[in-house]
Motif scaffolding. Structure first.
Motif, mmCIF file in Angstrom:
data_model
loop_
_atom_site.group_PDB
_atom_site.id
_atom_site.type_symbol
_atom_site.label_atom_id
_atom_site.label_comp_id
_atom_site.label_asym_id
_atom_site.label_seq_id
_atom_site.Cartn_x
_atom_site.Cartn_y
_atom_site.Cartn_z
ATOM 1 N N GLU A 186 14.761 -42.269 38.896
ATOM 2 C CA GLU A 186 15.492 -42.412 40.152
ATOM 3 C C GLU A 186 16.501 -41.274 40.334
ATOM 4 O OE1 GLU A 186 15.781 -47.187 40.969
ATOM 5 O OE2 GLU A 186 16.904 -46.384 39.244
ATOM 6 N N LEU A 187 17.222 -40.967 39.270
ATOM 7 C CA LEU A 187 18.204 -39.885 39.350
ATOM 8 C C LEU A 187 17.522 -38.547 39.612
ATOM 9 C CD1 LEU A 187 20.580 -40.914 36.413
ATOM 10 C CD2 LEU A 187 21.187 -40.830 38.844
ATOM 11 N N ASN A 239 25.597 -30.860 38.375
ATOM 12 C CA ASN A 239 24.621 -31.950 38.354
ATOM 13 C C ASN A 239 25.125 -33.138 37.546
ATOM 14 O OD1 ASN A 239 22.548 -30.905 40.009
ATOM 15 N ND2 ASN A 239 21.931 -29.534 38.366
ATOM 16 N N ARG A 240 25.826 -32.864 36.442
ATOM 17 C CA ARG A 240 26.371 -33.970 35.656
ATOM 18 C C ARG A 240 27.459 -34.698 36.444
ATOM 19 N NH1 ARG A 240 24.906 -30.718 30.850
ATOM 20 N NH2 ARG A 240 26.887 -29.606 30.794
ATOM 21 N N LEU A 241 28.241 -33.958 37.186
ATOM 22 C CA LEU A 241 29.250 -34.612 38.025
ATOM 23 C C LEU A 241 28.586 -35.486 39.085
ATOM 24 C CD1 LEU A 241 31.913 -31.798 38.536
ATOM 25 C CD2 LEU A 241 32.192 -33.945 37.297
ATOM 26 N N THR A 287 15.250 -32.626 32.798
ATOM 27 C CA THR A 287 16.577 -32.041 33.048
ATOM 28 C C THR A 287 17.616 -33.148 33.173
ATOM 29 O OG1 THR A 287 15.556 -30.171 34.192
ATOM 30 C CG2 THR A 287 17.892 -30.545 34.620
ATOM 31 N N VAL A 288 17.275 -34.207 33.873
ATOM 32 C CA VAL A 288 18.189 -35.338 34.025
ATOM 33 C C VAL A 288 18.450 -35.974 32.662
ATOM 34 C CG1 VAL A 288 18.466 -37.646 35.015
ATOM 35 C CG2 VAL A 288 17.580 -35.776 36.426
ATOM 36 N N LEU A 348 18.376 -36.255 42.853
ATOM 37 C CA LEU A 348 18.984 -34.934 42.648
ATOM 38 C C LEU A 348 17.993 -33.778 42.791
ATOM 39 C CD1 LEU A 348 21.202 -35.916 39.592
ATOM 40 C CD2 LEU A 348 21.977 -35.516 41.933
ATOM 41 N N GLN A 349 16.730 -34.127 43.023
ATOM 42 C CA GLN A 349 15.689 -33.091 43.140
ATOM 43 C C GLN A 349 15.601 -32.257 41.857
ATOM 44 O OE1 GLN A 349 13.827 -32.514 46.428
ATOM 45 N NE2 GLN A 349 14.484 -34.637 46.297
#
Length: 185
Positions: free
Chosen positions: A33-34, A16-18, A44-45, A38-39
């Protein structure tokens, strides 16, 4: 520097970080938005962004009520130049015993008196033994074949194979026609 490398790689050691880095490479995004792209949950984001921020890969600025994140491309390029230089990567491995493998092979193949039980059939192990054996020869000193055989016989009865392998591995040099043997380095 090794701590910085660990932090950097840990920051990128998550799919996810990538993905976040990939998205931020295109344009700046807010956490919300992220999260939608990324659902993932916004919390978490935020966690992923904090890891990327610790590594110096992203930075944020306020826009209205939102924090907008962007990839710090200049920092990424700078880190690539400094952290991944040959000199820096070599310092990370400085604590590692470079002779550990050779020492293990020597222990496995040697008797208490220092002679060899057998000559290894695996090339890598044989090379470790050869690097050990060649140390008994003085650098630059010339030895007759007879004296080389006498020295090598303390290690193994098959002195011809040891002699041939030392020359073949480039650890010793030999003059043609039964001439002298010597170690250059």
């Amino acid at each position: 520097m090794s701590e910085e490398l660990v932090t950097f790689f840990k920051a990128l050691a998550d799919s996810n970080r990538l993905k976040i880095v990939g998205l931020l490479a295109e344009k700046p995004y807010s956490v919300e938005e992220l999260a939608e792209l990324l659902q993932l949950k916004p919390s978490t984001v935020s966690h992923h962004l904090s890891k990327l921020s610790e590594a110096g890969l992203v930075q944020s600025h306020a826009e209205s009520y939102y924090s907008v994140y962007q990839l710090d491309k200049q920092m990424l390029e700078e880190k690539s130049r400094t952290m991944f230089s040959q000199a820096e990567l070599s310092t990370v491995a400085a604590e590692v015993d470079a002779d550990a493998y050779d020492n293990k092979v020597i222990r496995d193949y040697s008797r208490r008196d220092g002679s060899l039980k057998t000559l290894p059939s695996q090339r890598k192990k044989l090379e470790a033994i050869l690097r050990h054996v060649v140390k008994v020869f003085d650098v630059g000193k010339r030895y007759s074949e007879k004296s080389v055989n006498k020295i090598l016989s303390k290690y193994h009865e098959d002195t011809a194979t040891l002699r041939r392998e030392l020359v073949g591995a480039g650890l010793m040099k030999r003059e043609g026609g039964g001439g002298d043997y010597w170690r250059e380095t």
